[in-house]
Design a protein around this motif. Sequence first.
Motif, PDB file in Angstrom:
ATOM      1  N   PHE A 117     -21.153 -12.778   3.957  1.00 36.17           N
ATOM      2  CA  PHE A 117     -19.740 -12.936   3.634  1.00 36.17           C
ATOM      3  C   PHE A 117     -19.545 -12.674   2.150  1.00 36.17           C
ATOM      4  CE2 PHE A 117     -21.622 -17.102   2.954  1.00 36.17           C
ATOM      5  CZ  PHE A 117     -20.983 -17.611   1.840  1.00 36.17           C
ATOM      6  N   ALA A 118     -18.283 -12.530   1.752  1.00 31.94           N
ATOM      7  CA  ALA A 118     -17.959 -12.265   0.356  1.00 31.94           C
ATOM      8  C   ALA A 118     -17.752 -13.581  -0.371  1.00 31.94           C
ATOM      9  CB  ALA A 118     -16.712 -11.399   0.253  1.00 31.94           C
ATOM     10  N   GLY A 137     -16.344 -11.296  -4.748  1.00 34.77           N
ATOM     11  CA  GLY A 137     -16.602 -10.391  -3.639  1.00 34.77           C
ATOM     12  C   GLY A 137     -18.070 -10.107  -3.419  1.00 34.77           C
ATOM     13  N   HIS A 152     -10.441 -11.566  -2.556  1.00 33.64           N
ATOM     14  CA  HIS A 152     -11.463 -10.798  -1.840  1.00 33.64           C
ATOM     15  C   HIS A 152     -11.479 -11.240  -0.382  1.00 33.64           C
ATOM     16  CE1 HIS A 152     -13.093  -9.277  -5.633  1.00 33.64           C
ATOM     17  NE2 HIS A 152     -12.969 -10.504  -6.094  1.00 33.64           N
ATOM     18  N   PRO A 153     -11.319 -10.335   0.556  1.00 34.07           N
ATOM     19  CA  PRO A 153     -11.429 -10.709   1.965  1.00 34.07           C
ATOM     20  C   PRO A 153     -12.759 -11.400   2.231  1.00 34.07           C
ATOM     21  CG  PRO A 153     -10.659  -8.444   1.739  1.00 34.07           C
ATOM     22  CD  PRO A 153     -11.086  -8.892   0.375  1.00 34.07           C
ATOM     23  N   SER A 213     -14.632 -11.248   4.829  1.00 28.75           N
ATOM     24  CA  SER A 213     -15.549 -10.254   5.418  1.00 28.75           C
ATOM     25  C   SER A 213     -16.755 -10.899   6.087  1.00 28.75           C
ATOM     26  CB  SER A 213     -16.009  -9.252   4.341  1.00 28.75           C
ATOM     27  OG  SER A 213     -14.910  -8.603   3.754  1.00 28.75           O
ATOM     28  N   PRO A 222     -21.823 -10.213  -2.074  1.00 32.99           N
ATOM     29  CA  PRO A 222     -22.336 -10.555  -0.749  1.00 32.99           C
ATOM     30  C   PRO A 222     -23.266 -11.766  -0.792  1.00 32.99           C
ATOM     31  CG  PRO A 222     -23.444  -8.597  -1.605  1.00 32.99           C
ATOM     32  CD  PRO A 222     -22.346  -8.924  -2.570  1.00 32.99           C
ATOM     33  N   ASP A 257     -19.472 -11.582   8.614  1.00 30.97           N
ATOM     34  CA  ASP A 257     -20.132 -10.693   9.564  1.00 30.97           C
ATOM     35  C   ASP A 257     -21.281 -11.445  10.216  1.00 30.97           C
ATOM     36  OD1 ASP A 257     -20.880  -8.401  10.954  1.00 30.97           O
ATOM     37  OD2 ASP A 257     -22.138  -7.665   9.320  1.00 30.97           O
TER      38      ASP A 257
END
Length: 324
Positions: free
Chosen positions: A61-62, A66, A38-39, A41, A68, A43
Motif C-alpha cells: 500500500f502507499a 506515496g 496519495h491513493p 492503492s 510503497p 493490493d
Amino acid sequence: MALFDLPLEELREYRPERDEPADFDSFWKNTLSEASVHPLSADFRPYDAALAGVEVFETTFAGWGGHPINAWMMVPRGATGVPCVVQYIGYGGGRGLPHDHLVWPAGGYAALVVDTRGQGAQHHNSPGSTADPYGGQNMQAPGMMTRGILDPEHYYYRRVFTDAVRAVDVAAAHPAVDADRIVVAGGSQGGAIAQAVAALQPKVVAAFIDVPFLTHFRRAVEITDADPYHEIVRFLSTQRDSAERVFRTLSYFDGLNFAARGEVPALYSVALMDLICPPSTVYAAYNLWAGQKDITVWPWNGHEGGGGRQIDIQLRHLRDLFAG
C-alpha cells in the motif's frame, strides 16, 4: 538486571508533566491530510505460504509520500466478516515470514503484519522488505532514532506513524475483514506505534500496547544507557547545541501525548526490570491514557515482558471484547 526505577507504588501514581507543543493536533492533522492525497492503492496478492488453514496475501500500500509499504495479510481460510489485528514490529525487525505470525489467525482473527520502513536488516529472524526513500535532513547517529531529528517535519517517525495509520485503512479494505472491529497491537517500537495509531485513527476499536518505546523521551534518555534511546544521547554528545531542537522534535512523537488522546480500550504491559523501556516511561503513558485501560505487570522480567503469557492474556481479552 535489577529493580532500578521507581517503586511499584509510585509507578502507579506517576503522572509527569507533558512537554506538548501547542500545535500538536494540527501537526498530525496536517500530516495525515498531506498523506491522504496519495491513493491508498492497497493490493492483496495471494501468496503460497504452505499453510493449510490460513490464506495469506502479499500486501502493498502507499504510505507517507506515496512510498510503497509491504505487509502480510493473513485470514483464517474461508473466513468472512472477522475482526482484524494490525500488528506493528519492534525496533530493527521486519515483517518476517507468514508462519511467524500465526497466533491471530489461529484465534480466528485476520492479521495485517506491517513492515517498518527502513528496518528489517538487523534481526536475522525477522527480515524486512520496505525501504525508506526519504533521506532526512541532518547527520545522524547509527540507527533510526536521530534521522531527521532536528525538525519534526523531517523526523523519521513522522513517516512511520503515518504508514501505520494508513495500514488500518488497508486492513479495513480487505473483503474478509469487519472494518468495525480492528485492533492495533505491538511491543516495544511496535507498542509505541500502536499507541500512536490508537489515538490518531478513528477506525481502531482497541489497542494492545506492550512495553512501549518512544515514550517519555526525556526521562528515558536520562535513566537508561540502553539502545535505542542511547542513540539520542550519542547524537547530543557531539551535537552539543542541539538539545532544544531535538526535544522539541521528539515532543511531537512522544507516547505521552498520544496516550492523553487515547479513548479506545487499551491493554498495556510493563516489565519492572526493563532497561530498554524503563517502567516509569510505560506507566507514565498508561496513567495518562484517557480511555478504559488495564495493565499487566511482569515484576521479574526485562524487555521481553510477558512473552507468550502476555499473548495468552491478549487472546482471552480479544475473545471477551468480541463475544457475541
